[in-house]
Design an enzyme around this catalytic site. Structure first.
Site, PDB file in Angstrom:
ATOM      1  N   TYR A 140      25.138 -44.204 -45.880  1.00 60.55           N
ATOM      2  CA  TYR A 140      24.566 -45.469 -45.083  1.00 60.55           C
ATOM      3  C   TYR A 140      24.664 -44.950 -43.501  1.00 60.55           C
ATOM      4  CZ  TYR A 140      25.698 -49.684 -42.068  1.00 60.55           C
ATOM      5  OH  TYR A 140      25.591 -50.641 -41.234  1.00 60.55           O
ATOM      6  N   LYS A 144      20.590 -45.085 -41.724  1.00 57.57           N
ATOM      7  CA  LYS A 144      20.304 -45.681 -40.492  1.00 57.57           C
ATOM      8  C   LYS A 144      19.727 -44.705 -39.371  1.00 57.57           C
ATOM      9  CE  LYS A 144      21.428 -49.985 -41.057  1.00 57.57           C
ATOM     10  NZ  LYS A 144      20.649 -51.329 -40.596  1.00 57.57           N
ATOM     11  N   ILE A 199      45.752 -52.944 -46.454  1.00 50.90           N
ATOM     12  CA  ILE A 199      45.326 -51.913 -45.478  1.00 50.90           C
ATOM     13  C   ILE A 199      44.932 -50.850 -46.160  1.00 50.90           C
ATOM     14  CG2 ILE A 199      46.028 -50.421 -43.375  1.00 50.90           C
ATOM     15  CD1 ILE A 199      47.515 -53.099 -42.683  1.00 50.90           C
ATOM     16  N   ARG A 207      39.445 -49.217 -34.485  1.00 47.83           N
ATOM     17  CA  ARG A 207      37.986 -49.758 -34.486  1.00 47.83           C
ATOM     18  C   ARG A 207      37.627 -50.519 -33.002  1.00 47.83           C
ATOM     19  NH1 ARG A 207      38.014 -46.743 -37.557  1.00 47.83           N
ATOM     20  NH2 ARG A 207      37.589 -46.467 -39.980  1.00 47.83           N
ATOM     21  N   ARG A 265      39.800 -44.878 -47.602  1.00 51.40           N
ATOM     22  CA  ARG A 265      38.573 -44.786 -48.328  1.00 51.40           C
ATOM     23  C   ARG A 265      38.059 -43.722 -47.644  1.00 51.40           C
ATOM     24  NH1 ARG A 265      37.015 -50.931 -46.901  1.00 51.40           N
ATOM     25  NH2 ARG A 265      37.279 -50.352 -45.065  1.00 51.40           N
ATOM     26  N   GLY A 267      35.697 -41.424 -46.251  1.00 56.49           N
ATOM     27  CA  GLY A 267      34.386 -41.280 -45.098  1.00 56.49           C
ATOM     28  C   GLY A 267      35.106 -42.263 -43.929  1.00 56.49           C
TER      29      GLY A 267
HETATM   30  P1  NAD Z   1      24.871 -59.027 -44.189  1.00 49.15           P
HETATM   31  O1  NAD Z   1      25.030 -58.423 -45.436  1.00 49.15           O
HETATM   32  O2  NAD Z   1      25.513 -60.352 -43.771  1.00 49.15           O
HETATM   33  O3  NAD Z   1      23.292 -59.265 -43.878  1.00 49.15           O
HETATM   34  C1  NAD Z   1      22.309 -58.435 -44.460  1.00 49.15           C
HETATM   35  C2  NAD Z   1      21.318 -59.363 -45.021  1.00 49.15           C
HETATM   36  O4  NAD Z   1      20.128 -58.579 -45.425  1.00 49.15           O
HETATM   37  C3  NAD Z   1      21.631 -60.239 -45.986  1.00 49.15           C
HETATM   38  O5  NAD Z   1      21.376 -61.430 -46.119  1.00 49.15           O
HETATM   39  C4  NAD Z   1      21.319 -59.570 -47.245  1.00 49.15           C
HETATM   40  O6  NAD Z   1      20.867 -60.297 -48.422  1.00 49.15           O
HETATM   41  C5  NAD Z   1      19.850 -58.874 -46.606  1.00 49.15           C
HETATM   42  N1  NAD Z   1      19.363 -57.852 -47.462  1.00 49.15           N
HETATM   43  C6  NAD Z   1      20.112 -56.811 -47.900  1.00 49.15           C
HETATM   44  N2  NAD Z   1      19.313 -55.778 -48.365  1.00 49.15           N
HETATM   45  C7  NAD Z   1      17.959 -56.323 -48.274  1.00 49.15           C
HETATM   46  C8  NAD Z   1      16.744 -55.816 -48.968  1.00 49.15           C
HETATM   47  N3  NAD Z   1      16.428 -54.772 -49.355  1.00 49.15           N
HETATM   48  N4  NAD Z   1      15.614 -56.772 -48.661  1.00 49.15           N
HETATM   49  C9  NAD Z   1      15.775 -57.867 -47.997  1.00 49.15           C
HETATM   50  N5  NAD Z   1      17.130 -58.315 -47.583  1.00 49.15           N
HETATM   51  C10 NAD Z   1      18.155 -57.685 -47.731  1.00 49.15           C
HETATM   52  O7  NAD Z   1      25.306 -57.740 -43.080  1.00 49.15           O
HETATM   53  P2  NAD Z   1      25.359 -58.032 -41.398  1.00 49.15           P
HETATM   54  O8  NAD Z   1      26.821 -57.501 -41.183  1.00 49.15           O
HETATM   55  O9  NAD Z   1      24.873 -59.218 -41.017  1.00 49.15           O
HETATM   56  O10 NAD Z   1      24.763 -57.033 -40.975  1.00 49.15           O
HETATM   57  C11 NAD Z   1      23.271 -57.086 -40.456  1.00 49.15           C
HETATM   58  C12 NAD Z   1      22.924 -55.596 -39.674  1.00 49.15           C
HETATM   59  O11 NAD Z   1      23.759 -55.211 -38.808  1.00 49.15           O
HETATM   60  C13 NAD Z   1      22.810 -54.525 -40.921  1.00 49.15           C
HETATM   61  O12 NAD Z   1      21.371 -53.743 -40.474  1.00 49.15           O
HETATM   62  C14 NAD Z   1      23.830 -53.647 -40.690  1.00 49.15           C
HETATM   63  O13 NAD Z   1      23.754 -52.508 -40.856  1.00 49.15           O
HETATM   64  C15 NAD Z   1      24.206 -53.865 -39.096  1.00 49.15           C
HETATM   65  N6  NAD Z   1      25.439 -53.700 -38.780  1.00 49.15           N
HETATM   66  C16 NAD Z   1      26.391 -54.488 -39.088  1.00 49.15           C
HETATM   67  C17 NAD Z   1      27.629 -54.250 -38.378  1.00 49.15           C
HETATM   68  C18 NAD Z   1      28.662 -55.331 -38.961  1.00 49.15           C
HETATM   69  O14 NAD Z   1      30.002 -54.925 -38.631  1.00 49.15           O
HETATM   70  N7  NAD Z   1      28.383 -56.274 -39.699  1.00 49.15           N
HETATM   71  C19 NAD Z   1      28.039 -53.086 -37.817  1.00 49.15           C
HETATM   72  C20 NAD Z   1      27.138 -52.328 -37.393  1.00 49.15           C
HETATM   73  C21 NAD Z   1      25.717 -52.664 -37.806  1.00 49.15           C
END
Ligand code: NAD
Length: 304
Positions: A140, A144, A199, A207, A265, A267
């Protein structure tokens, strides 16, 4: 302005869509609904149900010619990425390339949601800066980071406009405990059901918890500023998972529900906290919601 939000039906994406609509932007969502929920979108927002890695993503962006694309659609689970790295790479690397090509054809700015996972384990409790070493443990973080590198290079290749935002651990309304849901959402669900909090590891891993509304503000700031830049979006405050559990119980008035400690977990880093000094100077962004306030609001919204 016309804007596209990929992952617009997800936790962060849907909150961003609401804010963009509120600011008067014509907002379009792309999401495959694997984790998202179309019901989260405001009325009138068009949803293209697509795999972001499909060629249609490039075609739609090219055809719709948005001023900006906020790219949030991604495979977001660290554990899932270890189980199925090819799927992770398809969504996160190929998906980003599809978006990037669309942005090039349409002349759109790209605002990319990246993660503190690109840094991997940091020594001690040091604040991570944008220049800190990138040692992602899981696919992951690596996917990214790879997507980020493509975006940065695209600036050299095509002169495209972009801002990369690296989020700490995001929490807030609309987050679910589904899949590898955030620890705050998992604790809230257990508190609602009166169950002991689960936990992983000894709970002393810490975090940087940042509220989703602060993440939305950083994205909005990136519409106008931060061209060609990468900025951490975090609070700089490290909170251990044990302390978070105590805090959630105290603020909810649930009393002690007990703890179930499970093996850590693969990683899971020991400590992660981000310096957002760069976001402050480049985007004019600062976190505005301290953790206890954000948690109180969440608990208030749950009507316990
Ligand atoms: P989320 O899973 O709620 O949202 C991701 C959305 O993308 C979902 O609606 C899912 O249906 C859609 N999706 C997934 N794979 C897809 C694909 N192949 N094609 C089209 N749609 C797809 O997650 P989130 O927490 O809202 O994360 C949003 C972004 O923020 C992500 O890029 C994630 O990596 C980044 N991010 C989130 C966090 C966190 O703590 N939540 C931290 C760092 C970065």
């Amino acid at each position: 302005m016309r804007v596209i939000v990929t992952g617009g039906a997800g936790f962060i994406g849907s909150r961003l869509v609401h804010a963009l609509v509120g600011e008067g932007h014509e907002t379009i969502a792309i999401d495959n609904l694997s984790m998202g929920d179309a019901g989260r979108l405001p009325a009138g927002v068009k949803l293209y149900k697509l795999q972001v890695e499909a060629p249609e993503t490039t075609e739609w962006i090219s055809r719709l010619r948005p001023g900006a694309v906020f790219h949030l659609a991604a495979q977001v689970g660290m554990g899932s990425s270890l189980q199925a790295p090819s799927e992770d790479g398809l969504s996160n690397v190929i998906g980003t390339l599809r978006v990037l090509e669309g942005c090039r054809q349409a002349g759109s700015k790209l605002v990319f949601s990246s993660t503190s996972g690109v840094y991997g384990e940091s020594k001690g409790k040091r604040l991570l800066k944008e220049t800190s070493p990138k040692l992602p443990f899981a696919p992951y973080g690596l996917s990214k980071w790879t997507a980020e590198e493509y975006i940065r290079k695209s600036g050299d290749w095509w002169g495209g406009s972009y801002t990369i935002l690296r989020y700490a651990n995001v929490y807030g309304p609309g987050q679910t405990a589904r899949g590898e849901g955030g620890v705050v959402a998992c604790f809230m669900a257990r508190i609602r059901d009166g169950l002991p909090l689960v936990i992983h590891g000894d709970g002393e891993q810490s975090r940087d918890f940042v509220h989703v509304d602060d993440i939305v503000k950083a994205n909005l700031a990136a519409l106008e500023r931060g061209d060609g830049e990468v900025c951490n979006i975090g609070t700089g405050v490290a909170t251990s998972v044990n302390r978070l559990a105590d805090c959630c119980e105290r603020l909810s008035g649930s009393g002690s529900l007990g703890r179930i400690y499970e093996p850590s977990r693969n990683g899971d880093v020991r400590c992660s906290r981000l310096s957002s000094a760069r976001a402050e100077s480049i985007l004019g962004w600062k976190p505005s919601i301290p953790l206890e306030l954000g948690l109180s609001r969440l608990l208030g919204g749950m009507n316990l």
